[in-house]
Design an enzyme around this catalytic site. Structure first.
Site, short mmCIF file in Angstrom:
data_model
loop_
_atom_site.label_atom_id
_atom_site.label_comp_id
_atom_site.label_asym_id
_atom_site.label_seq_id
_atom_site.Cartn_x
_atom_site.Cartn_y
_atom_site.Cartn_z
N CYS A 49 -2.00 -1.35 7.66
CA CYS A 49 -1.18 -0.15 7.53
C CYS A 49 -1.32 0.76 8.74
O CYS A 49 -0.39 1.48 9.09
CB CYS A 49 -1.50 0.58 6.24
SG CYS A 49 -0.90 -0.29 4.77
N GLU A 91 0.95 4.01 1.79
CA GLU A 91 1.51 4.49 3.06
C GLU A 91 2.62 3.57 3.56
O GLU A 91 3.61 4.03 4.15
CB GLU A 91 0.41 4.67 4.12
CG GLU A 91 -0.37 3.42 4.47
CD GLU A 91 -1.57 3.16 3.60
OE1 GLU A 91 -2.62 2.80 4.16
OE2 GLU A 91 -1.48 3.29 2.37
N HIS A 107 0.84 -1.19 0.00
CA HIS A 107 0.00 0.00 0.00
C HIS A 107 0.88 1.25 0.00
O HIS A 107 2.05 1.21 0.40
CB HIS A 107 -0.92 -0.01 1.22
CG HIS A 107 -1.98 -1.07 1.13
ND1 HIS A 107 -2.93 -1.25 2.10
CD2 HIS A 107 -2.24 -2.01 0.18
CE1 HIS A 107 -3.73 -2.24 1.75
NE2 HIS A 107 -3.33 -2.72 0.59
N CYS A 141 -5.88 0.95 5.69
CA CYS A 141 -6.45 -0.32 6.14
C CYS A 141 -5.92 -0.60 7.55
O CYS A 141 -5.04 0.10 8.04
CB CYS A 141 -6.06 -1.45 5.19
SG CYS A 141 -4.31 -1.92 5.27
#
Length: 142
Positions: free
Chosen positions: A101, A72, A70, A98
């Site tokens: 993360c 981030e 992802h 999510c």
């Protein structure tokens, strides 16, 4: 900094994150992230496969491959391999994080998140609120 000036900066950094997300090879979602500390961008990232893998994020059925990182996570990992620290930084991201993360964000010491779109599962946001991370959604970037 005044609220009006902070909002101006927040929108500008979110626009940068949105542009960064356009670099993603993922077809389903293109997500961008920027980490800012002391009004300086210290990292950026977008969702995609790990270094050395093919750039296709989806499998033959159109599902996202399990190993896609992802945005981030990519941004936090860039900081981890530098001399910088995320402690007390702000994460600007085009899609709220999510839950996986969210653990990385908290553990990295990020104190504030500004996001554009809301992810379908908001358990990551709930976790971050519980951890004391300041969260703000901005949907108008004009």
């Amino acid at each position: 900094m005044s609220k009006k000036k902070q909002l101006k900066y927040d929108k500008a950094y979110l626009r940068i994150a949105r542009e960064w997300g356009k670099l993603s090879h993922c077809e389903r979602k293109q997500v961008g992230a920027v980490i800012v500390k002391d009004r300086m961008i210290i990292s950026d990232g977008f969702n995609g496969t790990p270094t050395g893998f093919e750039n296709y994020c989806e499998d033959e059925e159109g599902y996202t491959k399990w190993y896609v990182l992802h945005a981030e996570a990519n941004a936090i990992l860039k900081v981890a391999s530098s001399t910088q620290s995320c402690r007390d930084a702000t994460l600007y991201i085009t899609l709220s994080p999510c839950r996986e993360c969210s653990k990385l964000i908290h553990q990295a010491g990020i104190k504030r998140i500004v996001y554009f779109d809301k992810y379908k599962d908001d358990s990551g946001l709930a976790f971050l609120k519980k951890a004391g991370v300041e969260i703000e959604q901005i949907t108008d970037l004009d």
